[in-house]
Design an enzyme around this catalytic site. Structure first.
Site, PDB file in Angstrom:
ATOM      1  N   ARG A 201      10.676 -22.657  19.276  1.00 15.46           N
ATOM      2  CA  ARG A 201      10.622 -23.262  17.687  1.00 15.46           C
ATOM      3  C   ARG A 201      10.736 -24.884  17.653  1.00 15.46           C
ATOM      4  O   ARG A 201      10.254 -25.446  16.980  1.00 15.46           O
ATOM      5  CB  ARG A 201      11.665 -22.401  16.722  1.00 15.46           C
ATOM      6  CG  ARG A 201      13.144 -22.776  17.170  1.00 15.46           C
ATOM      7  CD  ARG A 201      14.101 -21.748  16.777  1.00 15.46           C
ATOM      8  NE  ARG A 201      13.925 -20.250  17.397  1.00 15.46           N
ATOM      9  CZ  ARG A 201      14.341 -19.278  17.235  1.00 15.46           C
ATOM     10  NH1 ARG A 201      15.278 -19.156  16.336  1.00 15.46           N
ATOM     11  NH2 ARG A 201      14.050 -18.489  18.157  1.00 15.46           N
TER      12      ARG A 201
ATOM     13  N   LYS B 139      19.009 -16.532  30.546  1.00 17.55           N
ATOM     14  CA  LYS B 139      18.422 -15.500  30.166  1.00 17.55           C
ATOM     15  C   LYS B 139      19.173 -14.265  31.273  1.00 17.55           C
ATOM     16  O   LYS B 139      19.370 -14.845  32.530  1.00 17.55           O
ATOM     17  CB  LYS B 139      16.830 -15.228  30.221  1.00 17.55           C
ATOM     18  CG  LYS B 139      16.169 -15.947  29.223  1.00 17.55           C
ATOM     19  CD  LYS B 139      14.711 -15.662  29.296  1.00 17.55           C
ATOM     20  CE  LYS B 139      13.896 -16.619  28.178  1.00 17.55           C
ATOM     21  NZ  LYS B 139      13.956 -15.534  26.940  1.00 17.55           N
TER      22      LYS B 139
END
Length: 500
Positions: A351, A277
């Site tokens: 997920r 990130k």
């Protein structure tokens, strides 16, 4: 902590007194008497519409002119159009009152409501005001060795007089239990990630839920591996801190009652892994476990009230870190369901955790309904901002009930689409499924929801709540200071008690 008491007679020692006035700017008999006692201070204030117009949420703190009286301030609060008042709006008023009283450094506050306000009885109205004030009293100062002057002051007490104090207190005690569950959710979310490792987080869950009669099972990596949870383990394999799966079983209903499953994403800290990130605002990834915190908080709220339902909560606690052992883009993992997943982006890790946790809860508990909660995608924030969380569901009735529950407590949901086209976007060239869509930047929250949907069994009602935009806030709201919001606890508690 703020003390809220329902009393049988007005106190002569409160420093502040709350006065409610709607947009009609008319004083009832009780307010006329109070106004005369304070040399028409109320009527003079409302005559100046630039100072006070009675609009909803408008609050004016006026110094008292009576030197010999304990009441130093009148807190004049606008109700707006009383026909449009809702429970959520009244709660927000309670939070705003506390904030104004704090700014004015009013330590003790009195409130007297003995008449109905539109459709709300005085016990209902005052319990909502009290609930909002209590929620707004939350602070997270545990790591500050010195406090600024503005941070040191806190309102000490609110004394409330109604025409039925026992009923008002009964209503408030329930709301207080829910608020305390929200406080746990905020606390664990605000906690720095070096403190709340998966192990420590699991211990705190046990510490708070076991005394409430909830069965807890903390599963370590050895057993997680034996369960075949390759997706969850893959996310955490770059961290020195062992991943955990925490199972919370609350049996408040009968044996014949169906079980509702709540599943939460618990990524304790998310660097993005090898798909790193940007460093800007990466510290906010301490909140990437807010979905799991909402699940734990909901179980606390239900168990502390002894709600007659059967609910199981499962949270996967992992850290998505970089190391020589970290998961690589292009890796293929075998999920607990047996499906294989290609990890095209290690920053689409939530997920993967949810894939194994939702499958686990279906295999072990055979629930009729599964609701997962996760700070899953930045795309949902782009779409909905910080006003709504996204709601995806394979069942219209379930989605509608969740949305209604959210409206009731001002934790709003917006229904998002599921479509075969989105599902096709996550097909992989070398595995059963890819963890991101094949069109860069397109429908990110929808493809993420479809990834989870691939692990929901036929016949199971399912909803996915993407709370990435609402889990934490850079600005204070009426009910919460800057930081973790505790979103989802009140919504899910309301849904389970009234709509499930």
């Amino acid at each position: 902590m703020l003390n809220i008491n329902f009393v049988n007679e007005e106190s002569s020692t409160n420093q502040g007194l709350i006065v409610f006035i709607d947009e009609q700017l008319k004083l009832n008999n009780n307010l006329i008497a109070l106004d005369q006692q304070h040399y028409e201070l109320i009527s003079k204030t409302i005559q100046n519409k630039l100072q006070f117009s009675g609009n909803y949420g408008q609050i004016t703190v006026v110094p008292s002119v009576i030197k010999s009286c304990a009441v130093k301030y009148l807190i004049i609060v606008g109700l707006g159009n009383v026909e449009k008042l809702t429970e959520a709006k009244i709660e927000e008023l309670g939070g705003k009152i506390l904030q104004h009283a704090t700014c004015a450094k009013i330590a003790t506050i009195g409130l007297k409501i003995i008449n109905r306000i539109n459709r709300f009885t005085s016990p209902t109205f005052t319990s909502l005001i009290a609930s909002g004030a209590f929620l707004a009293s939350y602070r997270f100062h545990k790591y500050k060795t010195t406090l600024k002057e503005v941070e040191k002051f806190a309102v000490e007490s609110i004394e409330i007089l109604t025409d039925n104090n026992s009923e008002a207190m009964k209503l408030f005690e329930v709301k207080k239990l829910i608020a305390e569950a929200v406080f746990f959710t905020r606390d664990i979310s605000n906690e720095p990630s070096n403190i709340k490792t998966p192990q420590v987080y699991a211990e705190r869950i046990v510490e708070i839920l076991e005394p409430l009669g909830v069965n807890i099972d903390v599963i370590g990596e050895h057993d997680i591996k034996n369960l075949g949870m390759g997706a969850l383990l893959g996310v955490g394999q770059g961290s020195q801190n062992e991943s955990k799966l925490v199972v919370m079983e609350y049996k408040g209903g009968s044996r014949d009652d169906s079980t509702l499953a709540l599943v939460g994403k618990g990524v304790i800290f998310d660097t993005g892994g090898i798909s790193l990130k940007p460093s800007s605002n990466m510290h906010l990834m301490r909140y990437d476990m807010a979905g799991s915190a909402a699940v734990v908080g909901t179980i606390i709220a239900l168990a502390s009230q002894k709600v007659p339902v059967n609910v199981v909560g499962v949270v996967g606690l992992v850290e998505n870190m970089q190391s020589g052992n970290a998961q690589r883009p292009g890796d293929v993992v075998v999920t607990m369901s047996g499906q294989t997943a290609e990890v095209l982006n290690t920053d689409a890790e939530g997920r993967l955790v949810l894939a194994d946790t939702v499958w686990y809860v279906q295999e072990k508990f055979n629930p009729k309904c599964v609701i997962d909660v996760a700070t899953l995608t930045g795309a949902i924030t782009v779409a909905l901002g910080s006003t709504y969380a996204g709601c995806f569901s394979n069942n219209d009735e379930l989605a509608d009930k969740l949305i209604k529950a959210g409206e009731a407590v001002n934790e709003k949901l917006w229904r998002m689409p599921l479509h075969d086209d989105y599902d096709a976007m996550i097909n992989s060239d070398i595995a059963d499924i890819a963890n991101i869509g094949n069109v860069p930047g397109a429908a990110g929250s929808c493809t993420a929801a479809h990834f989870i949907k691939r692990f929901i069994k036929d016949g199971v009602d399912w909803a996915h709540l993407d709370i990435a935009g609402v889990a934490n806030s850079n600005n204070a709201s009426a009910l919460c200071p800057k930081g973790a919001v505790g979103y989802g606890v009140r919504l899910l508690e309301k849904f389970i008690k009234e709509y499930n």
